[in-house]
Scaffold this active site. Structure first.
Site, short mmCIF file in Angstrom:
data_model
loop_
_atom_site.label_atom_id
_atom_site.label_comp_id
_atom_site.label_asym_id
_atom_site.label_seq_id
_atom_site.Cartn_x
_atom_site.Cartn_y
_atom_site.Cartn_z
CE LYS A 24 -3.78 6.73 9.31
NZ LYS A 24 -2.99 6.22 10.43
CE LYS A 27 -5.81 -1.01 -0.64
NZ LYS A 27 -4.62 -0.31 -0.13
CD GLU A 69 -3.48 -1.63 3.24
OE1 GLU A 69 -3.81 -1.33 2.09
OE2 GLU A 69 -3.64 -0.81 4.20
CG ASP A 70 -1.65 2.63 6.48
OD1 ASP A 70 -2.03 2.20 5.37
OD2 ASP A 70 -1.86 3.80 6.85
CB SER A 102 -2.23 2.73 -3.58
OG SER A 102 -2.85 3.94 -3.20
CB ALA A 103 -7.70 3.19 -2.62
CB THR A 121 0.11 10.92 1.48
OG1 THR A 121 -0.15 9.53 1.55
CG2 THR A 121 1.21 11.19 0.48
CG ASP A 180 -1.66 1.24 1.45
OD1 ASP A 180 -2.30 1.67 0.48
OD2 ASP A 180 -1.64 1.81 2.56
CG LEU A 181 1.92 5.47 -2.23
CD1 LEU A 181 3.39 5.10 -2.38
CD2 LEU A 181 1.42 6.13 -3.53
CG ASP A 182 -1.82 7.43 0.38
OD1 ASP A 182 -0.99 8.31 0.12
OD2 ASP A 182 -2.78 7.17 -0.35
C1 G6P Z 1 -5.58 5.90 0.03
C2 G6P Z 1 -5.66 6.74 1.30
C3 G6P Z 1 -7.04 7.31 1.48
C4 G6P Z 1 -7.49 8.04 0.23
C5 G6P Z 1 -7.47 7.08 -0.97
C6 G6P Z 1 -7.87 7.75 -2.27
O1 G6P Z 1 -6.23 4.69 0.25
O2 G6P Z 1 -5.32 5.96 2.43
O3 G6P Z 1 -7.02 8.18 2.59
O4 G6P Z 1 -8.78 8.58 0.38
O5 G6P Z 1 -6.15 6.56 -1.10
O6 G6P Z 1 -6.89 8.70 -2.61
P1 G6P Z 1 -7.01 9.77 -3.76
O7 G6P Z 1 -5.62 10.32 -3.86
O8 G6P Z 1 -7.42 9.04 -5.01
O9 G6P Z 1 -8.02 10.77 -3.35
MG MG Z 2 -2.64 3.20 3.60
#
Ligand code: G6P
Ligand code: MG
Length: 222
Positions: free
Chosen positions: A50, A150, A174-175, A119-120, A22, A14-16
């Site tokens: 998150k 997710k 994953e966090d 990542s989402a 972020t 996962d990225l964030d």
């Molecule tokens: C990640 C973050 C979420 C965020 C989602 C969508 O999963 O943990 O907090 O809402 O990405 O991100 P975006 O940059 O597409 O708004």
């Molecule tokens: Mg995350």
């Protein structure tokens, strides 16, 4: 020769909150929107966002304020927040990579393990570019190509498919609670990044990638 006991062939990150922090930029941008709408929104509320998609995050905030705007308004709000968020992340530098991430990813790649992002976020390409780590991944599965949020396993299954590795040979990092569940739903192993009291379903939990190493990963218990 030492017998290779590795049962995994790929790591999907996962990225964030795992590779870059972020979450604070997401918070700052959502907070600005919430303030404009006169909705009380705290850092504690932000925990619920998150791993949650942009539109689902907006729904949570609107619910906090008991607001039910129409679809057009919602899209306007989401776009406003994203513009502010993009403004923050467009100024990110490699210094914002979380400690130990580069070292760990480089170590596993040297050992022949494939790496992917799961990542989402639709802003994944911009973040990877800004912090200069695109080349560390064999594939990127993100919110631009995956549509089910997710805990649906789609993002991780897509990542595994892109690198040609069977799901049961993948370890996810994953966090978010929803992200850990997504990994399990994909039939993958999962290392939680954060607190064991929160990420109770992960196979192993560490505070951050600075606590990871290939030898530790090999000790993961399924
Ligand atoms: C990640 C973050 C979420 C965020 C989602 C969508 O999963 O943990 O907090 O809402 O990405 O991100 P975006 O940059 O597409 O708004
Ligand atoms: Mg995350």
């Amino acid at each position: 020769m030492i017998k290779n006991k590795m049962i995994f062939k790929a790591c999907i990150f996962d990225l964030d909150g795992v590779i870059v922090d972020t979450a604070r930029y997401h918070f700052m941008a959502w907070k600005r929107l919430a303030d404009q709408l006169n909705i009380k929104f705290t850092e504690k509320d932000n925990e619920r966002l998150k791993g949650v998609s942009r539109m689902d995050s907006l729904e949570i905030i609107l619910e906090l304020g008991n607001m039910k705007p129409d679809r057009k308004k919602k899209e306007e709000f989401a776009a406003l927040k994203n513009n502010w968020y993009v403004d923050f992340i467009s100024r990110m530098t490699p210094n914002e990579i979380l400690p130990g991430s580069l070292e760990f990813i480089q170590e596993i790649r040297k050992a022949g393990i494939k790496t992917a992002i799961g990542s989402a976020s639709k802003n994944t390409p911009m973040i990877l570019g800004r912090v200069g780590i695109e080349k560390l991944f064999d594939a990127v599965a993100d919110g631009n190509i995956v549509h089910k949020a997710k805990p649906d396993p789609e993002v991780f299954l897509t990542g595994a498919h892109m690198i040609g590795i069977e799901p049961d040979k993948c370890v996810v990092f994953e966090d978010a609670i929803a992200g850990v569940q997504a990994a399990l739903n994909a039939g993958m192993m999962c290392v939680g990044i954060g607190s064991p009291a929160v990420l109770t379903k992960a196979h192993m939990v560490v505070a951050g990638l600075h606590e990871m190493s290939l030898s530790k990963l090999k000790k993961i218990k399924i």
